[in-house]
Write a protein that holds these residues in place. Structure first.
Motif, PDB file in Angstrom:
ATOM      1  N   HIS A  99     -39.527 -15.182   1.709  1.00  0.00           N
ATOM      2  CA  HIS A  99     -40.681 -14.518   1.095  1.00  0.00           C
ATOM      3  C   HIS A  99     -40.383 -14.009  -0.312  1.00  0.00           C
ATOM      4  O   HIS A  99     -41.254 -13.416  -0.955  1.00  0.00           O
ATOM      5  N   THR A 110     -30.667 -13.893  -8.408  1.00  0.00           N
ATOM      6  CA  THR A 110     -29.551 -13.658  -7.490  1.00  0.00           C
ATOM      7  C   THR A 110     -29.941 -12.595  -6.463  1.00  0.00           C
ATOM      8  O   THR A 110     -30.685 -11.652  -6.771  1.00  0.00           O
ATOM      9  N   ALA A 122     -39.255  -5.178  -3.175  1.00  0.00           N
ATOM     10  CA  ALA A 122     -38.441  -6.378  -2.964  1.00  0.00           C
ATOM     11  C   ALA A 122     -37.916  -6.396  -1.530  1.00  0.00           C
ATOM     12  O   ALA A 122     -37.682  -5.353  -0.921  1.00  0.00           O
TER      13      ALA A 122
END
Ligand code: FAD
Length: 271
Positions: A99, A110, A122
């Motif tokens: 996702h 990264t 996030a």
């Protein structure tokens, strides 16, 4: 807009990178650039120098053992997502990584950069917190391990010092008999989540991590909470906010729906 002027360093050893970082008054580490470069372009960040770590040796490795998964600072999201051993040892990592952004961004961004960027919207900071992982940090004065529960201090604020480089992150393995699941709702596949939930169940223990509904990655222990109370029990620890993408009420409703669904999926995975 264009970025404000900055000096650019591309060291070829970790020691040189750390020395360069220590010698600059306001420098930023450049990894995949998928978050930093937009911030520079919008002049939300205006460091005097960038220390590009992409030429440093030995930071692009994924080490999988029965203890867990160690991810080097230059491992791209896409490589971690594609690794079959990672999927076997800690399936929550690929479940959430699928996702993270769009394929082109995953090819460059990264996972360690995403973690230390410390964005509560996030996926990977929440996954690291839920699994009780850690980050290895190096500076010109030595190295230290930062446990995930000490890493996230505030919105986009981590405990990493300005003179430190995160060299790796460690995700502990899933214990035998445990189950995990991850789901999120976003406007389009690959967009940041309006809300997301990761769950680990192990025996009677039920723990959940939440994306985009608080200022910092938040883990809530839901052990012993009846299924029809999971949403409210979680929301007591969260702080969904209004923004241009969704109202706080809508985000709260997503938490209620997702947490029940994801706990059920994690129990099925455990079984
Ligand atoms: P960079 O952009 O290079 O750095 C980000 C920050 O972390 C900077 O402050 C930098 O100094 C610091 N940093 C990076 N690496 C280190 C290190 N090793 N040591 C010390 N400091 C370091 N992310 C999601 O999680 N979910 C999404 O849905 C999502 N959608 C996106 C959509 C778009 C359109 C874009 C452009 C990005 C999206 N991202 C998303 C962000 C993406 O995952 C980034 O890759 C990630 O957030 C940062 O990783 P990076 O390597 O690009 O870091």
């Amino acid at each position: 807009m264009k970025p404000a002027p900055f000096a650019y360093h591309r060291p070829t050893t970790l020691a040189e990178a750390l020395e360069t970082l220590a010698g600059e008054s306001y420098a930023k580490v450049l990894a995949g650039g998928q978050s930093l470069v937009p911030l520079l372009s919008m002049r939300i960040a205006a460091p005097q120098a960038l220390v590009d770590i992409n030429a440093l040796p030995g930071l692009d490795t994924i080490e999988v053992s029965e203890a867990g998964v160690r991810v080097g600072a230059l491992v791209r999201h896409a490589d971690l997502l594609a690794d079959p051993d990672v999927r076997r040892v800690q399936p929550l990592v690929p479940a959430a990584l699928a996702h993270v952004a769009h394929p082109t961004i995953r090819n460059r961004g990264t996972t360690v950069g995403s973690i230390v960027h410390a964005d509560a919207a996030a996926e990977m900071p929440v996954v690291l917190s839920l699994l009780g992982g850690s980050v290895e940090a190096a500076s010109s004065t030595g190295t230290r391990t930062i446990p995930a529960d000490e890493l996230f201090l505030g919105p986009l604020e981590s405990a990493l010092r300005p003179d430190e480089i995160a060299t790796s992150a460690f995700f502990p393995a899933l214990p035998a008999g445990a189950g995990v699941a991850f789901e999120e709702i976003s406007r389009r596949q690959g967009d940041y989540a309006l809300a997301g939930v990761a769950v680990v169940v192990h025996g009677d223990s039920v723990r959940a991590g939440f994306v985009s509904v608080s200022d910092v990655p938040t883990v809530v222990d839901l052990t012993g909470v009846p299924d029809d109370g999971l949403g409210e029990a979680a929301l007591a620890h969260l702080d969904p906010a209004d923004d241009i993408h969704a109202t706080a009420d809508y985000r709260a409703q997503l938490v209620r729906t997702l947490v029940r669904r994801v706990v059920t999926k994690a129990r099925e995975a455990a079984a």
